[in-house]
Motif scaffolding. Sequence first.
Motif, PDB file in Angstrom:
ATOM      1  N   SER A   1      40.763  55.892 -38.056  1.00  0.00           N
ATOM      2  CA  SER A   1      41.334  55.838 -36.717  1.00  0.00           C
ATOM      3  C   SER A   1      40.299  56.263 -35.682  1.00  0.00           C
ATOM      4  O   SER A   1      39.460  57.131 -35.932  1.00  0.00           O
ATOM      5  CB  SER A   1      42.546  56.771 -36.657  1.00  0.00           C
ATOM      6  OG  SER A   1      42.864  57.128 -35.336  1.00  0.00           O
ATOM      7  N   LEU A   2      40.361  55.650 -34.508  1.00  0.00           N
ATOM      8  CA  LEU A   2      39.410  55.976 -33.445  1.00  0.00           C
ATOM      9  C   LEU A   2      39.510  57.441 -33.050  1.00  0.00           C
ATOM     10  O   LEU A   2      38.494  58.122 -32.862  1.00  0.00           O
ATOM     11  CB  LEU A   2      39.663  55.082 -32.226  1.00  0.00           C
ATOM     12  CG  LEU A   2      39.553  53.569 -32.459  1.00  0.00           C
ATOM     13  CD1 LEU A   2      39.912  52.812 -31.190  1.00  0.00           C
ATOM     14  CD2 LEU A   2      38.152  53.195 -32.925  1.00  0.00           C
ATOM     15  N   ALA A   3      40.735  57.948 -32.924  1.00  0.00           N
ATOM     16  CA  ALA A   3      40.930  59.350 -32.548  1.00  0.00           C
ATOM     17  C   ALA A   3      40.403  60.286 -33.632  1.00  0.00           C
ATOM     18  O   ALA A   3      39.869  61.363 -33.335  1.00  0.00           O
ATOM     19  CB  ALA A   3      42.408  59.627 -32.283  1.00  0.00           C
ATOM     20  N   VAL A   4      40.526  59.877 -34.888  1.00  0.00           N
ATOM     21  CA  VAL A   4      40.002  60.681 -35.992  1.00  0.00           C
ATOM     22  C   VAL A   4      38.484  60.727 -35.929  1.00  0.00           C
ATOM     23  O   VAL A   4      37.864  61.782 -36.131  1.00  0.00           O
ATOM     24  CB  VAL A   4      40.473  60.103 -37.345  1.00  0.00           C
ATOM     25  CG1 VAL A   4      39.674  60.709 -38.504  1.00  0.00           C
ATOM     26  CG2 VAL A   4      41.955  60.373 -37.542  1.00  0.00           C
ATOM     27  N   ARG A   5      37.859  59.603 -35.625  1.00  0.00           N
ATOM     28  CA  ARG A   5      36.399  59.564 -35.534  1.00  0.00           C
ATOM     29  C   ARG A   5      35.897  60.448 -34.396  1.00  0.00           C
ATOM     30  O   ARG A   5      34.896  61.166 -34.541  1.00  0.00           O
ATOM     31  CB  ARG A   5      35.939  58.116 -35.360  1.00  0.00           C
ATOM     32  CG  ARG A   5      36.063  57.313 -36.650  1.00  0.00           C
ATOM     33  CD  ARG A   5      36.231  55.828 -36.411  1.00  0.00           C
ATOM     34  NE  ARG A   5      35.091  55.226 -35.736  1.00  0.00           N
ATOM     35  CZ  ARG A   5      35.050  53.937 -35.388  1.00  0.00           C
ATOM     36  NH1 ARG A   5      36.085  53.142 -35.650  1.00  0.00           N
ATOM     37  NH2 ARG A   5      33.991  53.444 -34.791  1.00  0.00           N
ATOM     38  N   VAL A   6      36.589  60.409 -33.261  1.00  0.00           N
ATOM     39  CA  VAL A   6      36.226  61.286 -32.142  1.00  0.00           C
ATOM     40  C   VAL A   6      36.347  62.746 -32.551  1.00  0.00           C
ATOM     41  O   VAL A   6      35.469  63.573 -32.270  1.00  0.00           O
ATOM     42  CB  VAL A   6      37.120  60.992 -30.915  1.00  0.00           C
ATOM     43  CG1 VAL A   6      37.096  62.155 -29.936  1.00  0.00           C
ATOM     44  CG2 VAL A   6      36.658  59.728 -30.208  1.00  0.00           C
ATOM     45  N   THR A   7      37.434  63.074 -33.229  1.00  0.00           N
ATOM     46  CA  THR A   7      37.686  64.459 -33.635  1.00  0.00           C
ATOM     47  C   THR A   7      36.611  64.968 -34.582  1.00  0.00           C
ATOM     48  O   THR A   7      36.106  66.088 -34.437  1.00  0.00           O
ATOM     49  CB  THR A   7      39.066  64.572 -34.305  1.00  0.00           C
ATOM     50  OG1 THR A   7      40.075  64.102 -33.400  1.00  0.00           O
ATOM     51  CG2 THR A   7      39.371  66.012 -34.694  1.00  0.00           C
ATOM     52  N   ARG A   8      36.245  64.154 -35.556  1.00  0.00           N
ATOM     53  CA  ARG A   8      35.231  64.577 -36.525  1.00  0.00           C
ATOM     54  C   ARG A   8      33.870  64.782 -35.865  1.00  0.00           C
ATOM     55  O   ARG A   8      33.146  65.730 -36.198  1.00  0.00           O
ATOM     56  CB  ARG A   8      35.124  63.541 -37.643  1.00  0.00           C
ATOM     57  CG  ARG A   8      36.268  63.625 -38.651  1.00  0.00           C
ATOM     58  CD  ARG A   8      36.194  62.529 -39.676  1.00  0.00           C
ATOM     59  NE  ARG A   8      37.144  62.752 -40.762  1.00  0.00           N
ATOM     60  CZ  ARG A   8      37.601  61.799 -41.559  1.00  0.00           C
ATOM     61  NH1 ARG A   8      37.191  60.548 -41.387  1.00  0.00           N
ATOM     62  NH2 ARG A   8      38.462  62.083 -42.521  1.00  0.00           N
ATOM     63  N   LEU A   9      33.519  63.914 -34.936  1.00  0.00           N
ATOM     64  CA  LEU A   9      32.241  64.075 -34.242  1.00  0.00           C
ATOM     65  C   LEU A   9      32.253  65.329 -33.375  1.00  0.00           C
ATOM     66  O   LEU A   9      31.242  66.035 -33.276  1.00  0.00           O
ATOM     67  CB  LEU A   9      31.943  62.834 -33.398  1.00  0.00           C
ATOM     68  CG  LEU A   9      31.570  61.574 -34.192  1.00  0.00           C
ATOM     69  CD1 LEU A   9      31.498  60.357 -33.275  1.00  0.00           C
ATOM     70  CD2 LEU A   9      30.235  61.763 -34.916  1.00  0.00           C
TER      71      LEU A   9
END
Length: 344
Positions: free
Chosen positions: A127-135
């Motif tokens: 998920s895009l939001a998951v990728r943002v969160t991990r970064l």
Amino acid sequence: MGNCVRTSEKLTAEIVPHGGGATVYPAVRLHGSPNSIFAAYTRFAVLHNAVAAPPSDATPCTAARGGRSEAAVPMVFRLGHDGASGSRDALVRFIDAKFPDLAEEEEVAAAVTALDGGGGRGEEAASLAVRVTRLQHKSMTWHLERMVRWAEDLVTRGGTRAVDPKVGTWKMEVVKFGRRYCQLLEMMMEHAQMEERVLFPIFDIADRGLSKAAKEEHARDLPIMNGIKEIIKSVEVLDSRSPNYRETLHNLSTRLKSLQGLCKQHFMEEDVELLPIMEAVGLSKEEDESALEQCFVVMQGTHGRLLKFLLEGLSPHDAMKYLDLISMCRDKERMEYMLRMAVE
């Protein structure tokens, strides 16, 4: 936040956290609209390759907004007699070919990710939001580690100014330390708010109570983070010759190490146990893009004056990934603003 709301004093050219000894390349020139998202994205790619920044004398024309496509704003990247134009990806490929620092970084990052058993295709499919969160987790981890090392050095010197004259006097260094921590504190608080207002409700709809532990950890860590800010204020006003000065510095270092350990565990649990469940939730493309949009809306400070600070904590490879996510923002004006904040 009081004195925590400060503008980063670091130059864009200094935001390569893992650099050092990079090859010196000749200056390059970027022609086109100074307001184009192409210009912002390409300038960032160049700066992360430690190349002299393209001049800002781009030919004036109308920036792409609303329904206009990016292709409506032509950009030309020139290096001596060589040049490239076309899509954003074409320009970045040209930069990678001419300035291999970033391309090599991407290869190393991909290899490390593969060895760690994470990321790769699975990460890109998340998920895009998951990728943002991990970064964001990566950036905050890097900044916390830096603050811990800095605090340890302050304890060791105990009031003695640094050898590097650019750091200034002891008092000046302590003030800078406080500013950096306040930037980190604001980003961490906005990150927690983003998770609680955007991500956790999605999880709780699928399975009530799924994010309960993460919320409790947020509540646990907030007093610790604010307590560190108060200790820093004490260090700023205390006389470095006072009897309890070293004790206060030691307390600051200890608290930061404790926070670092708690955050490291918290981020790991979210990355490994909670965030992967987003795939099982089965968000539609529209819902996923909407969640990404809300992440940027909630974290306005982080994606405004603190965006360079966030990107500073990422490798060039991950920083470009973050810009890719920003470029997916459906609000074109917000997207252009964020991309420009990365290079201005």
